[in-house]
Design an enzyme around this catalytic site. Structure first.
Site, PDB file in Angstrom:
ATOM      1  N   HIS A  57      42.977  22.750  64.003  1.00  0.00           N
ATOM      2  CA  HIS A  57      42.194  21.659  64.591  1.00  0.00           C
ATOM      3  C   HIS A  57      42.250  20.483  63.642  1.00  0.00           C
ATOM      4  CE1 HIS A  57      39.696  24.393  62.230  1.00  0.00           C
ATOM      5  NE2 HIS A  57      39.041  23.324  61.819  1.00  0.00           N
ATOM      6  N   GLN A  78      38.966  25.766  55.343  1.00  0.00           N
ATOM      7  CA  GLN A  78      39.145  26.186  56.738  1.00  0.00           C
ATOM      8  C   GLN A  78      38.238  27.378  57.045  1.00  0.00           C
ATOM      9  OE1 GLN A  78      43.193  27.116  57.960  1.00  0.00           O
ATOM     10  NE2 GLN A  78      42.618  27.229  60.121  1.00  0.00           N
TER      11      GLN A  78
END
Ligand code: 5GP
Length: 112
Positions: free
Chosen positions: A98, A92
């Protein structure tokens, strides 16, 4: 906390190729696509990581998958991969949750 780059995109402070938008989500084309189709489905509400979800977020997160299904159908994809990276060691880099949705090429496993 400083707003995320995705919040800046949502607020139209920086440009992005927007594939879909409603009151709760925006879907954009990834700036560095890892497949011929690589969308990011982003809730407008800023939540840093999956670890920050609470039980009340179930509908919001479920809606990300329903949107993935709908956008892939619109683009003619029946086969695709969805990925959430949670935490730096998992890859990440933007701390605003997302869902990656990748399609248009064969996908290997394990993902690496
Ligand atoms: P993560 O590494 O957090 O799972 O995914 C972040 C994704 O956001 C990466 O695939 C990266 O290419 C994408 N990304 C980062 N900055 C931007 C940007 O400004 N615009 C767009 N469209 N994608 C971005």
């Amino acid at each position: 906390m400083a707003e995320s780059i995705f919040t800046r995109i949502i607020n139209k402070q920086i440009p992005a190729r927007i594939a879909y938008e409603d009151g709760s989500y925006v879907a954009i084309h990834d700036i560095n696509p890892q497949a011929p189709t690589h969308l990011l489905i982003i809730p407008k509400r800023e939540i840093a990581t999956l670890n920050d979800l609470t039980p009340g977020d179930g509908e919001l997160v479920g809606g990300m998958f329903l949107l993935a299904k709908r956008l892939m159908a619109d683009l003619g994809h029946t086969d695709y991969r969805t990925v959430f990276n949670c935490g730096e060691a998992a890859g990440q880099s933007v701390f605003h949750i997302h869902l990656h949705v990748l399609a248009g090429r064969p996908m290997a496993w394990p993902p690496g």
